[in-house]
Design a protein around this motif. Structure first.
Motif, PDB file in Angstrom:
ATOM      1  N   PHE A 295      -3.333  -4.252   2.802  1.00 46.67           N
ATOM      2  CA  PHE A 295      -4.223  -4.926   1.854  1.00 46.67           C
ATOM      3  C   PHE A 295      -5.679  -4.926   2.310  1.00 46.67           C
ATOM      4  N   THR A 296      -5.956  -4.491   3.529  1.00 46.73           N
ATOM      5  CA  THR A 296      -7.308  -4.647   4.063  1.00 46.73           C
ATOM      6  C   THR A 296      -7.983  -3.362   4.509  1.00 46.73           C
ATOM      7  N   ASP A 297      -7.228  -2.287   4.757  1.00 45.16           N
ATOM      8  CA  ASP A 297      -7.852  -1.100   5.354  1.00 45.16           C
ATOM      9  C   ASP A 297      -8.440  -0.127   4.334  1.00 45.16           C
ATOM     10  N   HIS A 298      -8.271  -0.403   3.025  1.00 43.34           N
ATOM     11  CA  HIS A 298      -8.850   0.415   1.954  1.00 43.34           C
ATOM     12  C   HIS A 298      -8.346   1.864   1.964  1.00 43.34           C
ATOM     13  N   LEU A 299      -7.186   2.090   2.537  1.00 47.21           N
ATOM     14  CA  LEU A 299      -6.620   3.434   2.618  1.00 47.21           C
ATOM     15  C   LEU A 299      -5.420   3.556   1.689  1.00 47.21           C
ATOM     16  N   PRO A 300      -5.090   4.772   1.255  1.00 49.76           N
ATOM     17  CA  PRO A 300      -3.890   4.960   0.430  1.00 49.76           C
ATOM     18  C   PRO A 300      -2.629   4.748   1.261  1.00 49.76           C
ATOM     19  N   HIS A 301      -1.651   4.079   0.655  1.00 49.60           N
ATOM     20  CA  HIS A 301      -0.370   3.837   1.318  1.00 49.60           C
ATOM     21  C   HIS A 301       0.757   4.246   0.386  1.00 49.60           C
ATOM     22  N   LEU A 302       1.786   4.822   0.976  1.00 54.70           N
ATOM     23  CA  LEU A 302       2.917   5.362   0.226  1.00 54.70           C
ATOM     24  C   LEU A 302       4.089   4.397   0.334  1.00 54.70           C
ATOM     25  N   PHE A 303       4.582   3.938  -0.814  1.00 54.81           N
ATOM     26  CA  PHE A 303       5.716   3.018  -0.874  1.00 54.81           C
ATOM     27  C   PHE A 303       6.905   3.757  -1.477  1.00 54.81           C
ATOM     28  N   THR A 304       8.034   3.683  -0.776  1.00 52.32           N
ATOM     29  CA  THR A 304       9.228   4.395  -1.195  1.00 52.32           C
ATOM     30  C   THR A 304      10.421   3.449  -1.159  1.00 52.32           C
ATOM     31  N   LEU A 305      11.198   3.457  -2.228  1.00 45.93           N
ATOM     32  CA  LEU A 305      12.437   2.685  -2.311  1.00 45.93           C
ATOM     33  C   LEU A 305      13.590   3.653  -2.541  1.00 45.93           C
ATOM     34  N   VAL A 306      14.621   3.518  -1.700  1.00 51.00           N
ATOM     35  CA  VAL A 306      15.826   4.336  -1.836  1.00 51.00           C
ATOM     36  C   VAL A 306      17.008   3.394  -2.003  1.00 51.00           C
ATOM     37  N   VAL A 307      17.709   3.513  -3.137  1.00 50.88           N
ATOM     38  CA  VAL A 307      18.920   2.728  -3.399  1.00 50.88           C
ATOM     39  C   VAL A 307      20.077   3.713  -3.520  1.00 50.88           C
ATOM     40  N   ASN A 308      21.056   3.563  -2.633  1.00 48.41           N
ATOM     41  CA  ASN A 308      22.136   4.533  -2.530  1.00 48.41           C
ATOM     42  C   ASN A 308      23.394   4.065  -3.263  1.00 48.41           C
ATOM     43  N   PRO A 309      24.220   5.015  -3.698  1.00 53.59           N
ATOM     44  CA  PRO A 309      25.475   4.660  -4.375  1.00 53.59           C
ATOM     45  C   PRO A 309      26.455   3.894  -3.495  1.00 53.59           C
ATOM     46  N   ASP A 310      26.284   3.934  -2.161  1.00 49.22           N
ATOM     47  CA  ASP A 310      27.171   3.175  -1.270  1.00 49.22           C
ATOM     48  C   ASP A 310      26.681   1.744  -1.079  1.00 49.22           C
ATOM     49  N   ASN A 311      25.751   1.305  -1.955  1.00 52.55           N
ATOM     50  CA  ASN A 311      25.250  -0.069  -1.972  1.00 52.55           C
ATOM     51  C   ASN A 311      24.393  -0.414  -0.751  1.00 52.55           C
TER      52      ASN A 311
ATOM     53  N   TYR B 181      20.345   0.268   0.991  1.00 52.11           N
ATOM     54  CA  TYR B 181      18.978   0.516   0.527  1.00 52.11           C
ATOM     55  C   TYR B 181      18.065   0.710   1.726  1.00 52.11           C
ATOM     56  N   GLU B 182      16.931   1.344   1.467  1.00 51.73           N
ATOM     57  CA  GLU B 182      15.860   1.497   2.455  1.00 51.73           C
ATOM     58  C   GLU B 182      14.521   1.335   1.749  1.00 51.73           C
ATOM     59  N   VAL B 183      13.610   0.661   2.427  1.00 47.89           N
ATOM     60  CA  VAL B 183      12.229   0.541   1.960  1.00 47.89           C
ATOM     61  C   VAL B 183      11.342   1.191   3.010  1.00 47.89           C
ATOM     62  N   LEU B 184      10.533   2.150   2.583  1.00 48.71           N
ATOM     63  CA  LEU B 184       9.658   2.868   3.505  1.00 48.71           C
ATOM     64  C   LEU B 184       8.200   2.626   3.125  1.00 48.71           C
ATOM     65  N   VAL B 185       7.362   2.477   4.144  1.00 50.37           N
ATOM     66  CA  VAL B 185       5.913   2.386   3.961  1.00 50.37           C
ATOM     67  C   VAL B 185       5.284   3.491   4.793  1.00 50.37           C
ATOM     68  N   ASP B 186       4.567   4.385   4.116  1.00 54.31           N
ATOM     69  CA  ASP B 186       3.953   5.536   4.782  1.00 54.31           C
ATOM     70  C   ASP B 186       5.007   6.351   5.526  1.00 54.31           C
ATOM     71  N   LYS B 187       6.161   6.533   4.864  1.00 59.87           N
ATOM     72  CA  LYS B 187       7.262   7.378   5.337  1.00 59.87           C
ATOM     73  C   LYS B 187       7.966   6.812   6.572  1.00 59.87           C
ATOM     74  N   LYS B 188       7.751   5.537   6.870  1.00 59.63           N
ATOM     75  CA  LYS B 188       8.446   4.880   7.968  1.00 59.63           C
ATOM     76  C   LYS B 188       9.302   3.741   7.402  1.00 59.63           C
ATOM     77  N   VAL B 189      10.529   3.613   7.908  1.00 60.30           N
ATOM     78  CA  VAL B 189      11.440   2.591   7.409  1.00 60.30           C
ATOM     79  C   VAL B 189      10.867   1.210   7.722  1.00 60.30           C
ATOM     80  N   PHE B 190      10.720   0.430   6.661  1.00 63.75           N
ATOM     81  CA  PHE B 190      10.115  -0.889   6.774  1.00 63.75           C
ATOM     82  C   PHE B 190      11.170  -1.988   6.630  1.00 63.75           C
ATOM     83  N   ASN B 191      12.217  -1.692   5.873  1.00 58.87           N
ATOM     84  CA  ASN B 191      13.285  -2.655   5.625  1.00 58.87           C
ATOM     85  C   ASN B 191      14.519  -1.876   5.197  1.00 58.87           C
ATOM     86  N   SER B 192      15.685  -2.388   5.514  1.00 62.95           N
ATOM     87  CA  SER B 192      16.926  -1.724   5.117  1.00 62.95           C
ATOM     88  C   SER B 192      18.058  -2.733   5.172  1.00 62.95           C
ATOM     89  N   GLY B 193      19.155  -2.381   4.524  1.00 63.34           N
ATOM     90  CA  GLY B 193      20.292  -3.291   4.538  1.00 63.34           C
ATOM     91  C   GLY B 193      21.286  -2.980   3.452  1.00 63.34           C
TER      92      GLY B 193
END
Length: 588
Positions: free
Chosen positions: A221-237, A239-251
């Motif tokens: 929110f502060t560096d004024h740079l573009p950031h890539l947000f990715t959400l992956v929801v799999n059929p095996d129930n 998920y992964e949340v990635l920020v700038d191609k790095k895993v940020f959250n999963s479960g």
């Protein structure tokens, strides 16, 4: 020492002057800046991306095509419900613009131009996404060009139905299947992943909120740079949340959401009540314990220290505060209304440097006889039955959804936002069921953009350090260009200073080239004895010491004055002539 300090300053000034001249040589005109930017763009050429496999894409928009944007994206004209007419309209401004900085040549994005306004815009998917055997991948870029004070930049995947048929009425209550993206207000930084789950038993829909990630999100929110947000929801129930191609959250969709997807099988019986005789106390006072006879409950906790003595210097009859004699009664003071005016009190200056003022009283100390109120010691409760809980009964609302991944079909995507910051840029949205397609899309957009930003952000010193690490022989050049000139300047300055000092010493020595007495001999001798070490000072050269004695006329002219002075000089001068001063031989 003064010589070295002066020369060091001079050296630094020379070097800094050279550096500034070199820096001036690096200044370029605007046309040259454009050429540099064009060169960087040529190094990172941008072409509007095309999906690797269009058959696996549900929407992919780079926002470079104005005509396509105007055709596909629909601005909402709806009104929010339950608020005043003045702020209910979705009148936020959307536009296509190039980034304010660090953009690729020809690249544009969807920009939320307004702040403190409700804004909504949406687009239908190329084809609906149905949750079956393929993963859902949502990816887009966000750039907070002016930072973010309070507001969101999340995306909504709209549920297929009547509401998505008329996107011009898209609003906050439009049903969505997934909401994903960053949100911030004050110090609360969030990365939402919310999905709406349908109860298979009664058909109600409930929001399931993902657990909060442990990683910090402030920089987004502060560096004024573009950031890539990715959400992956799999059929095996999963998920992964990635920020700038790095895993940020999963479960897991089962375990990491509040409230959980599946309710508990059993619940507390709401009709069960705790019996009146139920004893939950683990410990109780010993009923057989008796207070000791010598136990004094009335003894104070503190008593006066009888051994204390008033400190030395204590001014017992001096007040701790005195009236401020410099204070003046306010001009608007009314004695009838405000009463008689008295100057304010200030600390007594007489008490500043003493141990204390005023009436002295001995301090209080803890009373060794104090025991407090007597209480019987605790023992195990023989009637303890444990913590009471109502009995469990089967949950009448229980169900088991074994595959929460199968959510409601998605047919549109949109942004429904309110923000206190403007110029939020969205770019390169893609929804696909292939991670390879998403990665290829990011490689032609986000990765290229960040590579260019890193290239432009690299400072001159960073480039120099990188080049030096790759070419160690550069250190020889640095020594030749900087160290040697600086050392030469120091040497020349100090040598010149020493030569000047020697020259002054020589002139001083030449002033005295005779053994004959002169009037300043006594003064010189006293100064030499007080200020100089005879052993450390070089001896005069015997050849330089031999000189012609002054004539009697010169002596008479030099020592002309009162009769007493002449007589005194006549008494001294012959003596000095007969016994000339002896000098030690000059040290070789």
């Amino acid at each position: 020492m003064k010589c070295y300090s002066l020369c060091l300053v001079l050296s630094l000034l020379v070097i800094s002057n050279v550096s500034s001249q070199e820096a001036d040589e690096f200044e370029v005109e605007p046309d040259e800046v454009a050429k540099v930017e064009e060169a960087v763009d040529s190094e990172y050429p941008y072409i509007s991306p095309t999906p690797l496999d269009p058959s696996r894409v549900y929407i992919a928009d780079h926002f470079d095509d104005v005509e396509k944007y105007q055709k596909l994206w629909i601005k909402s004209l709806a009104k929010k419900e339950g608020i005043s007419e003045e702020i209910a309209k979705y009148d936020g401004v959307w536009d296509l613009e190039a980034p304010q900085r660090d953009g690729l040549f020809g690249d544009k994005g969807l920009v939320l131009k307004s702040k403190a306004k409700h804004a909504a815009i949406a687009s239908r998917l190329i084809k609906p996404f149905t949750f079956n055997t393929k993963p859902l991948i949502v990816q887009y870029e966000v750039t907070f060009q002016d930072g973010q004070e309070c507001g969101g930049a999340y995306i909504k995947l709209l549920s297929d139905g009547a509401d998505t048929k008329n996107l011009i009425q898209f609003q906050d209550r439009s049903p969505y299947t997934i909401m994903f993206g960053p949100d911030k207000c004050g110090t609360d930084h969030k990365l939402h992943f919310i999905f709406r789950h349908k109860n298979p038993k009664n058909g109600t829909v409930e929001e399931k909120h993902c657990k909060k990630p442990k990683e910090r999100l402030e920089e987004v929110f502060t560096d004024h740079l573009p950031h890539l947000f990715t959400l992956v929801v799999n059929p095996d129930n999963t998920y992964e949340v990635l920020v700038d191609k790095k895993v940020f959250n999963s479960g897991s969709l089962f375990d990491d959401f509040t409230p959980p997807v599946n309710p508990p099988m059993e619940i507390d019986d709401p009709s069960d009540k705790k019996p009146e005789d139920w004893d939950e106390r683990e410990k109780i006072p010993d009923p057989e314990a008796v207070k000791p006879e010598d136990w004094d409950e009335d003894a104070p906790a503190q008593i006066v220290d009888e051994n204390a003595v008033m400190p030395d210097g204590w001014l017992e009859y001096e007040a701790t505060h005195i009236p401020d004699l410099k204070a003046l009664k306010p001009a608007d003071w009314d004695s009838d209304i405000d009463g008689e005016w008295e100057p304010p009190l200030i600390d007594n200056p007489a008490c500043t440097d003493v141990s204390g003022c005023g009436k002295w009283e001995p301090p209080l100390i803890n009373n060794p006889e104090f025991k407090g109120k007597w209480k019987a010691p605790l023992i195990d409760n023989p009637n303890y039955k444990g913590k009471w809980r109502p009995k469990m009964i089967p949950n009448p609302d229980y169900y088991e959804d074994k595959n929460p991944f199968k959510m409601h079909t998605i047919s549109a995507v949109g942004f429904e936002l309110w923000s206190m910051s403007e110029n939020i840029l969205f770019d390169n949205i893609i929804i696909t069921d292939s991670m390879d397609v998403a990665d290829q899309w990011a490689a032609e957009t986000y990765v290229l953009k960040r590579a260019k930003i890193s290239k432009e952000a690299e400072s001159v010193f960073e480039k120099l350090a990188t080049y030096t690490n790759e070419h160690p022989m550069m250190w020889l050049l640095y020594i030749a260009v900087l160290v040697i000139p600086a050392a030469s300047i120091l040497y020349l300055c100090c040598k010149g200073g020493n030569s000047k000092e020697k020259e002054e010493e020589t002139l001083q020595d030449n002033k005295k080239k005779t053994d004959a007495y002169t009037a300043d001999d006594d003064v010189i001798r006293e100064v030499e004895e007080e200020e100089e070490d005879p052993e450390a000072k070089p001896e005069e050269d015997e050849e330089e010491a031999e000189a012609e004695e002054p004539s009697e006329e010169d002596d008479r002219e030099k020592f002309s004055g009162d009769d007493d002075e002449e007589e005194e000089e006549e008494q001294v001068t012959p003596k000095e002539k007969e016994a000339p001063r002896k000098r030690k031989p000059r040290k070789e």
